[in-house]
Structure formats: structure tokens, C-alpha cells
Design a protein around this motif. Structure first.
Motif, mmCIF file in Angstrom:
data_model
loop_
_atom_site.group_PDB
_atom_site.id
_atom_site.type_symbol
_atom_site.label_atom_id
_atom_site.label_comp_id
_atom_site.label_asym_id
_atom_site.label_seq_id
_atom_site.Cartn_x
_atom_site.Cartn_y
_atom_site.Cartn_z
ATOM 1 N N ASP A 206 0.804 -1.227 0.000
ATOM 2 C CA ASP A 206 0.000 0.000 0.000
ATOM 3 C C ASP A 206 0.834 1.272 0.000
ATOM 4 O O ASP A 206 0.376 2.322 0.463
ATOM 5 C CB ASP A 206 -0.969 0.028 1.188
ATOM 6 C CG ASP A 206 -1.927 -1.145 1.167
ATOM 7 O OD1 ASP A 206 -2.262 -1.602 0.064
ATOM 8 O OD2 ASP A 206 -2.330 -1.605 2.245
ATOM 9 N N GLU A 207 2.066 1.199 -0.497
ATOM 10 C CA GLU A 207 2.820 2.432 -0.750
ATOM 11 C C GLU A 207 2.182 3.135 -1.955
ATOM 12 O O GLU A 207 1.717 2.488 -2.891
ATOM 13 C CB GLU A 207 4.281 2.119 -1.026
ATOM 14 C CG GLU A 207 5.056 1.660 0.188
ATOM 15 C CD GLU A 207 5.255 2.797 1.178
ATOM 16 O OE1 GLU A 207 6.076 3.682 0.926
ATOM 17 O OE2 GLU A 207 4.548 2.786 2.213
ATOM 18 N N TRP A 208 2.212 4.468 -1.958
ATOM 19 C CA TRP A 208 1.509 5.238 -2.996
ATOM 20 C C TRP A 208 2.498 5.952 -3.902
ATOM 21 O O TRP A 208 3.406 6.653 -3.429
ATOM 22 C CB TRP A 208 0.566 6.246 -2.369
ATOM 23 C CG TRP A 208 -0.228 7.027 -3.377
ATOM 24 C CD1 TRP A 208 -0.073 8.350 -3.704
ATOM 25 C CD2 TRP A 208 -1.288 6.542 -4.198
ATOM 26 N NE1 TRP A 208 -0.965 8.713 -4.679
ATOM 27 C CE2 TRP A 208 -1.737 7.629 -4.999
ATOM 28 C CE3 TRP A 208 -1.910 5.303 -4.348
ATOM 29 C CZ2 TRP A 208 -2.763 7.495 -5.921
ATOM 30 C CZ3 TRP A 208 -2.939 5.178 -5.264
ATOM 31 C CH2 TRP A 208 -3.359 6.263 -6.034
ATOM 32 N N ASP A 209 2.343 5.733 -5.202
ATOM 33 C CA ASP A 209 3.148 6.425 -6.205
ATOM 34 C C ASP A 209 2.336 7.624 -6.692
ATOM 35 O O ASP A 209 1.362 7.460 -7.434
ATOM 36 C CB ASP A 209 3.450 5.487 -7.367
ATOM 37 C CG ASP A 209 4.388 6.117 -8.395
ATOM 38 O OD1 ASP A 209 4.374 7.366 -8.531
ATOM 39 O OD2 ASP A 209 5.112 5.370 -9.055
ATOM 40 N N PRO A 210 2.710 8.869 -6.290
ATOM 41 C CA PRO A 210 1.916 10.039 -6.658
ATOM 42 C C PRO A 210 1.979 10.378 -8.149
ATOM 43 O O PRO A 210 1.117 11.080 -8.663
ATOM 44 C CB PRO A 210 2.535 11.168 -5.817
ATOM 45 C CG PRO A 210 3.933 10.727 -5.561
ATOM 46 C CD PRO A 210 3.878 9.228 -5.465
ATOM 47 N N ARG A 212 2.365 7.972 -10.849
ATOM 48 C CA ARG A 212 1.532 6.998 -11.575
ATOM 49 C C ARG A 212 0.155 6.830 -10.963
ATOM 50 O O ARG A 212 -0.734 6.248 -11.563
ATOM 51 C CB ARG A 212 2.245 5.647 -11.626
ATOM 52 C CG ARG A 212 3.548 5.651 -12.422
ATOM 53 C CD ARG A 212 4.117 4.252 -12.518
ATOM 54 N NE ARG A 212 4.454 3.728 -11.186
ATOM 55 C CZ ARG A 212 4.542 2.438 -10.898
ATOM 56 N NH1 ARG A 212 4.295 1.526 -11.837
ATOM 57 N NH2 ARG A 212 4.869 2.042 -9.689
ATOM 58 N N LYS A 213 0.013 7.337 -9.718
ATOM 59 C CA LYS A 213 -1.253 7.249 -8.984
ATOM 60 C C LYS A 213 -1.717 5.800 -8.826
ATOM 61 O O LYS A 213 -2.864 5.448 -9.077
ATOM 62 C CB LYS A 213 -2.339 8.097 -9.666
ATOM 63 C CG LYS A 213 -1.987 9.576 -9.753
ATOM 64 C CD LYS A 213 -3.149 10.402 -10.247
ATOM 65 C CE LYS A 213 -2.758 11.865 -10.422
ATOM 66 N NZ LYS A 213 -2.182 12.465 -9.219
ATOM 67 N N VAL A 214 -0.772 4.969 -8.369
ATOM 68 C CA VAL A 214 -1.074 3.567 -8.095
ATOM 69 C C VAL A 214 -0.382 3.180 -6.791
ATOM 70 O O VAL A 214 0.618 3.791 -6.383
ATOM 71 C CB VAL A 214 -0.604 2.639 -9.231
ATOM 72 C CG1 VAL A 214 -1.368 2.933 -10.514
ATOM 73 C CG2 VAL A 214 0.903 2.783 -9.457
ATOM 74 N N SER A 215 -0.914 2.173 -6.130
ATOM 75 C CA SER A 215 -0.262 1.636 -4.947
ATOM 76 C C SER A 215 0.671 0.510 -5.368
ATOM 77 O O SER A 215 0.463 -0.138 -6.401
ATOM 78 C CB SER A 215 -1.291 1.135 -3.937
ATOM 79 O OG SER A 215 -2.071 0.107 -4.497
ATOM 80 N N TYR A 216 1.695 0.287 -4.582
ATOM 81 C CA TYR A 216 2.663 -0.748 -4.919
ATOM 82 C C TYR A 216 3.288 -1.292 -3.641
ATOM 83 O O TYR A 216 3.105 -0.737 -2.547
ATOM 84 C CB TYR A 216 3.755 -0.185 -5.840
ATOM 85 C CG TYR A 216 4.630 0.862 -5.195
ATOM 86 C CD1 TYR A 216 5.887 0.513 -4.682
ATOM 87 C CD2 TYR A 216 4.223 2.186 -5.091
ATOM 88 C CE1 TYR A 216 6.698 1.467 -4.084
ATOM 89 C CE2 TYR A 216 5.017 3.149 -4.494
ATOM 90 C CZ TYR A 216 6.256 2.782 -3.994
ATOM 91 O OH TYR A 216 7.045 3.725 -3.392
ATOM 92 N N ALA A 217 4.016 -2.384 -3.761
ATOM 93 C CA ALA A 217 4.717 -2.983 -2.636
ATOM 94 C C ALA A 217 6.175 -2.535 -2.668
ATOM 95 O O ALA A 217 6.828 -2.585 -3.710
ATOM 96 C CB ALA A 217 4.623 -4.503 -2.691
ATOM 97 N N LYS A 218 6.674 -2.113 -1.516
ATOM 98 C CA LYS A 218 8.043 -1.626 -1.400
ATOM 99 C C LYS A 218 8.877 -2.647 -0.627
ATOM 100 O O LYS A 218 8.464 -3.125 0.438
ATOM 101 C CB LYS A 218 8.055 -0.287 -0.665
ATOM 102 C CG LYS A 218 9.444 0.293 -0.434
ATOM 103 C CD LYS A 218 9.336 1.605 0.316
ATOM 104 C CE LYS A 218 10.715 2.202 0.594
ATOM 105 N NZ LYS A 218 10.603 3.476 1.355
ATOM 106 N N LEU A 219 10.041 -2.994 -1.160
ATOM 107 C CA LEU A 219 10.929 -3.922 -0.495
ATOM 108 C C LEU A 219 11.607 -3.205 0.674
ATOM 109 O O LEU A 219 12.319 -2.226 0.493
ATOM 110 C CB LEU A 219 11.988 -4.454 -1.464
ATOM 111 C CG LEU A 219 12.966 -5.475 -0.879
ATOM 112 C CD1 LEU A 219 12.236 -6.733 -0.452
ATOM 113 C CD2 LEU A 219 14.050 -5.812 -1.910
#
Length: 224
Positions: A206-210, A212-219
Motif C-alpha cells: 500500500d505504498e503510494w506512487d503520486p 503513476r497514482k497507483v499503490s505498490y509494494a516496497k521492499l
């Protein structure tokens, strides 16, 4: 020192879908509930659970309905636990849609407990009885004894009353691609399951890329 994870059912790709549980009937749940064995203890045989899924797209390998946890035939094969490690109880899902019926679900109970945690180094709050007696700790961060050598790969912790597993167990499930089970980072339990074991290591969801406006998983931490 061994590595342990908190085991929990998880539905990441079902979030925000209306009526997730509208397509099932657990016909004899009320009958089975008082017969469930205590966590970490072996129990007697249960009546056959009668479970009917009408959702044609439901095919998780692990899911929870209230206090009942169900696992698919594939999940049982991958977990590879013997009768001294786990208990399975029969499920009748013959009236379900083809996909959930094909999963051959069984009710799973973890009947073994181990002493692996170090409460003195853990961050938790006690629950209490009305008379003030302490029951167990609700952990935000769990520490483990450096000499912990459990006899089982999947077990309940006697102090915190949570299901734990070894890293070897988690990797078997992850590498097989089984769905519906997540392995939480025991040091980050106050983050509602966002920190968990993946094949890469520990990831934060649930990290947010402002841009691309998508959530992603961060290692967060790579584990070789």
C-alpha cells in the motif's frame, strides 16, 4: 537464530469488492463452533462441515470464516505437515460452484504450541479478566528467544496465542504460489499486516506512487 512469521489468512486482491462473502453458506457453523478444539491442543473428530460456495470465482487456498480456517488440497500438499503437527476435518462442499468445489477444502486446526517468544523484549499490552487477572498479551512487536528451536514448523505461541511458522514453511507456501495466506513481520504487527514475507524478503504494501497514482509494494528488507 531461527526466523519466524505470524500466519494469517489474507485476501489482498479481494479488497473493496462488494459482497465478498455474499456467495457462501456455512450451513452447520453453529453446530461446530462449540466443538472446536482449543488453540494449540489436539481435539476429537468434528462433524462434517457443510460449506456451499455459489461464487464461481472463489478459489483461495486458505480462508477464514469466523473462527474456522479452511485450506485447499493444494495447500495441504504444500504445507506437508504430518498428523503429529496438524489436524484436518472433513468438509462437504459438493453443492458449491465448480471452482471452489475443485479445491477440496478441509477445516484446519493447529494443535501444537511452542515457547519461542521473549515477552520481556516484546512490545505488547495485556488483556485482563473482569477481576483483573492477566490473560495474554496483544503484541505490536514480538521478540524471540535466540535459542528457540521449535519441534514444529507451524504452531501457536503459548504466551501470545498467535499462530507462527518457520521461514522454511513460509517459503514452501510462497514458492508454490498458494493464495490466501500471508506471513506477517512479527516486529511490525501494529501496521495491520502491511509488512510481510515475500519471495524477495519483507515488503510493505500500500505504498503510494503520486506520479503513476497507483499503490505498490516496497521492499523493506531483502532476504537472500
Amino acid at each position: 537464530m531461527k526466523t519466524f512469521w505470524v500466519v494469517t489468512p489474507w485476501f489482498p486482491h479481494w479488497e473493496n469488492r462488494k459482497g465478498l462473502w455474499s456467495g457462501y453458506e456455512f450451513w452447520n457453523a453453529a453446530e461446530l463452533l462449540p466443538l472446536l478444539p482449543a488453540a494449540g491442543e489436539f481435539g476429537a473428530a468434528l462433524p462434517i462441515a457443510r460449506l456451499e460456495f455459489t461464487r464461481e470465482d472463489f478459489g483461495e487456498d486458505c480462508f477464514r470464516l469466523g473462527k474456522f480456517m479452511f485450506v485447499s488440497e493444494e495447500m495441504r500438499r504444500v504445507m506437508a505437515l504430518g498428523p503429529s503437527d496438524i489436524q484436518y476435518f472433513d468438509v462437504d462442499s459438493s453443492q458449491s460452484a465448480p471452482l471452489p468445489r475443485s479445491k477440496r477444502y478441509q477445516l484446519m486446526h493447529v494443535p501444537v504450541a511452542e515457547d519461542v517468544t521473549d515477552p520481556a523484549r516484546s512490545d505488547y499490552q495485556f488483556r485482563h479478566r473482569p477481576d483483573g487477572d492477566e490473560l495474554w498479551g496483544t503484541p505490536d512487536a514480538v521478540a524471540f528467544r535466540p535459542d528457540a528451536e521449535p519441534a514444529h514448523e507451524l504452531f501457536y505461541d503459548r504466551f501470545f496465542k498467535i499462530a507462527l511458522c518457520t521461514d522454511e514453511f513460509a517459503l514452501r507456501v510462497l514458492r508454490a504460489g498458494c493464495t490466501g495466506m500471508r506471513f506477517l513481520d512479527p516486529t511490525q504487527l501494529n501496521h495491520t499486516g502491511r509488512y510481510h514475507r515475500t519471495l524477495r524478503g519483507v515488503e510493505k504494501t500500500d505504498e503510494w506512487d503520486p506520479v503513476r497514482k497507483v499503490s505498490y509494494a516496497k521492499l523493506i528488507r531483502e532476504i537472500p
